[in-house]
Scaffold this motif. Sequence first.
Motif, PDB file in Angstrom:
ATOM      1  N   ALA A   1       0.920  -1.226  -0.087  1.00 25.83           N
ATOM      2  CA  ALA A   1      -0.002   0.015  -0.159  1.00 25.83           C
ATOM      3  C   ALA A   1       0.956   1.340  -0.014  1.00 25.83           C
ATOM      4  N   THR A   2       1.993   1.345   0.576  1.00 23.68           N
ATOM      5  CA  THR A   2       2.764   2.296   0.774  1.00 23.68           C
ATOM      6  C   THR A   2       3.467   2.527  -0.381  1.00 23.68           C
ATOM      7  N   LEU A   3       3.854   1.605  -1.444  1.00 20.77           N
ATOM      8  CA  LEU A   3       4.538   1.431  -2.413  1.00 20.77           C
ATOM      9  C   LEU A   3       3.842   2.106  -3.427  1.00 20.77           C
ATOM     10  N   ASN A   4       2.366   1.592  -3.316  1.00 21.37           N
ATOM     11  CA  ASN A   4       1.389   2.037  -4.293  1.00 21.37           C
ATOM     12  C   ASN A   4       0.969   3.628  -4.093  1.00 21.37           C
ATOM     13  N   SER A   5       0.973   3.888  -2.985  1.00 13.76           N
ATOM     14  CA  SER A   5       0.666   5.306  -2.512  1.00 13.76           C
ATOM     15  C   SER A   5       1.997   6.151  -3.096  1.00 13.76           C
ATOM     16  N   GLY A   6       3.102   5.730  -3.008  1.00 12.12           N
ATOM     17  CA  GLY A   6       4.575   6.472  -3.470  1.00 12.12           C
ATOM     18  C   GLY A   6       4.316   6.737  -4.984  1.00 12.12           C
ATOM     19  N   TYR A   7       3.802   5.594  -5.654  1.00 15.05           N
ATOM     20  CA  TYR A   7       3.734   5.729  -7.142  1.00 15.05           C
ATOM     21  C   TYR A   7       2.719   6.596  -7.492  1.00 15.05           C
ATOM     22  N   LYS A   8       1.554   6.778  -6.861  1.00 16.79           N
ATOM     23  CA  LYS A   8       0.413   7.674  -7.280  1.00 16.79           C
ATOM     24  C   LYS A   8       0.988   8.959  -7.047  1.00 16.79           C
ATOM     25  N   PHE A   9       1.694   9.125  -5.785  1.00 18.79           N
ATOM     26  CA  PHE A   9       2.029  10.609  -5.449  1.00 18.79           C
ATOM     27  C   PHE A   9       2.880  11.050  -6.643  1.00 18.79           C
ATOM     28  N   SER A  10       3.738  10.154  -7.068  1.00 18.49           N
ATOM     29  CA  SER A  10       4.638  10.791  -8.041  1.00 18.49           C
ATOM     30  C   SER A  10       4.146  10.747  -9.431  1.00 18.49           C
ATOM     31  N   GLN A  11       3.062  10.349  -9.714  1.00 17.52           N
ATOM     32  CA  GLN A  11       2.151  10.483 -10.968  1.00 17.52           C
ATOM     33  C   GLN A  11       1.307  11.867 -10.782  1.00 17.52           C
ATOM     34  N   THR A  12       0.905  12.246  -9.537  1.00 17.28           N
ATOM     35  CA  THR A  12       0.054  13.123  -9.280  1.00 17.28           C
ATOM     36  C   THR A  12       0.721  14.526  -9.034  1.00 17.28           C
ATOM     37  N   TRP A  13       2.015  14.573  -8.616  1.00 15.08           N
ATOM     38  CA  TRP A  13       2.733  15.765  -8.215  1.00 15.08           C
ATOM     39  C   TRP A  13       2.965  16.482  -9.370  1.00 15.08           C
ATOM     40  N   PRO A  14       2.954  17.688  -9.489  1.00 16.94           N
ATOM     41  CA  PRO A  14       3.140  18.688 -10.574  1.00 16.94           C
ATOM     42  C   PRO A  14       4.548  18.575 -10.884  1.00 16.94           C
ATOM     43  N   LYS A  15       5.060  18.630 -11.969  1.00 17.76           N
ATOM     44  CA  LYS A  15       6.603  18.647 -12.308  1.00 17.76           C
ATOM     45  C   LYS A  15       7.100  19.903 -13.082  1.00 17.76           C
ATOM     46  N   LYS A  16       6.172  21.140 -12.867  1.00 12.28           N
ATOM     47  CA  LYS A  16       6.590  22.378 -13.675  1.00 12.28           C
ATOM     48  C   LYS A  16       7.567  22.973 -12.763  1.00 12.28           C
ATOM     49  N   GLU A  17       8.051  23.946 -13.604  1.00 16.40           N
ATOM     50  CA  GLU A  17       9.247  24.807 -13.016  1.00 16.40           C
ATOM     51  C   GLU A  17       9.143  25.487 -11.612  1.00 16.40           C
TER      52      GLU A  17
ATOM     53  N   SER B   1     -13.562  15.891   2.822  1.00 15.84           N
ATOM     54  CA  SER B   1     -13.933  14.831   3.771  1.00 15.84           C
ATOM     55  C   SER B   1     -12.626  14.742   4.737  1.00 15.84           C
ATOM     56  N   LYS B   2     -11.426  14.951   4.297  1.00 20.88           N
ATOM     57  CA  LYS B   2     -10.254  14.683   4.971  1.00 20.88           C
ATOM     58  C   LYS B   2      -9.630  16.067   5.461  1.00 20.88           C
ATOM     59  N   ALA B   3     -10.508  16.900   5.471  1.00 23.01           N
ATOM     60  CA  ALA B   3      -9.950  18.227   5.645  1.00 23.01           C
ATOM     61  C   ALA B   3      -9.393  18.411   7.231  1.00 23.01           C
ATOM     62  N   HIS B   4      -9.569  17.675   8.259  1.00 22.11           N
ATOM     63  CA  HIS B   4      -8.915  17.569   9.464  1.00 22.11           C
ATOM     64  C   HIS B   4      -7.513  17.240   9.449  1.00 22.11           C
ATOM     65  N   LYS B   5      -7.124  16.401   8.394  1.00 20.87           N
ATOM     66  CA  LYS B   5      -5.647  15.944   8.349  1.00 20.87           C
ATOM     67  C   LYS B   5      -5.315  16.169   6.741  1.00 20.87           C
ATOM     68  N   LEU B   6      -4.872  17.046   6.584  1.00 25.72           N
ATOM     69  CA  LEU B   6      -4.432  17.530   4.995  1.00 25.72           C
ATOM     70  C   LEU B   6      -2.821  16.950   4.984  1.00 25.72           C
ATOM     71  N   THR B   7      -2.941  16.086   3.694  1.00 22.09           N
ATOM     72  CA  THR B   7      -1.475  15.401   3.343  1.00 22.09           C
ATOM     73  C   THR B   7      -0.896  15.876   2.235  1.00 22.09           C
ATOM     74  N   TYR B   8       0.512  15.577   1.998  1.00 27.33           N
ATOM     75  CA  TYR B   8       1.169  15.953   0.942  1.00 27.33           C
ATOM     76  C   TYR B   8       0.309  15.396  -0.418  1.00 27.33           C
ATOM     77  N   MET B   9      -0.298  14.218  -0.282  1.00 26.44           N
ATOM     78  CA  MET B   9      -1.212  14.089  -1.367  1.00 26.44           C
ATOM     79  C   MET B   9      -2.289  14.658  -1.632  1.00 26.44           C
ATOM     80  N   ASP B  10      -2.817  15.372  -0.769  1.00 27.09           N
ATOM     81  CA  ASP B  10      -3.989  16.217  -1.104  1.00 27.09           C
ATOM     82  C   ASP B  10      -3.281  17.598  -1.803  1.00 27.09           C
ATOM     83  N   LEU B  11      -2.116  17.902  -1.284  1.00 27.67           N
ATOM     84  CA  LEU B  11      -1.425  19.234  -1.963  1.00 27.67           C
ATOM     85  C   LEU B  11      -1.107  18.845  -3.499  1.00 27.67           C
ATOM     86  N   ALA B  12      -0.778  17.467  -3.892  1.00 29.07           N
ATOM     87  CA  ALA B  12      -0.545  17.343  -4.932  1.00 29.07           C
ATOM     88  C   ALA B  12      -1.530  17.379  -5.964  1.00 29.07           C
TER      89      ALA B  12
END
Length: 136
Positions: A7-23, A125-136
Motif C-alpha cells: 500500500a505504501t509503494l502504491n501510494s508513493g507511485y500515485k504520489f509521483s504521478q500526481t505531483w506537478p513537475k513544472k518549473e 472529507s479529509k479536511a482535518h488531516k491534510l497530507t502532501y497527497m492532497d496538496l498534489a
Amino acid sequence: MNVILVATLNSGYKFSQTWPKKEPYLLSFPQTGYIKLADLSLTVAPIIAFITAYLQLFYIGMDNLNTTIAMSLLILSLPVHGYFLLGKQAEADLPSGLRSWYREIEQQLQSSDVEIKQRVNLNKSKAHKLTYMDLA
C-alpha cells in the motif's frame, strides 16, 4: 506487514504521478527532485543491474556469482526504496504554513473550474488531516 508495504509503494507511485513537475515547484518543494530520481531509477536501474551482472560474470567469472546476484538485487531495489519513501511522504501531514497555502489554492480552484471543484469536494472529507497527497 506485507499489505502495508504494498500500500505504501502504491501510494508513493500515485504520489509521483500526481505531483506537478513544472518549473515553479522545482524550487519550492524538494519532493519534485525526489520524484524525478525515483522515476529515473525505475527506468535506469534494470539496465545498470544487467550491465553490472554481465560485466562481473564476463570478467570475473562464475566464481563470484553470489556477489553478482547480491549487487544486482541491491541496484534493483533502489526504485522500491524511492517509492516507499515517497509513499511515506505522501501520507505525512502538511505543516501549518502549507495548510494555509492549500486553503488559498482550494478557494481559487473552486471559483474557476467545475471538474476541479468535484475533486476538491472529495478531499474536504479529509479536511482535518491534510497530507502532501492532497496538496498534489
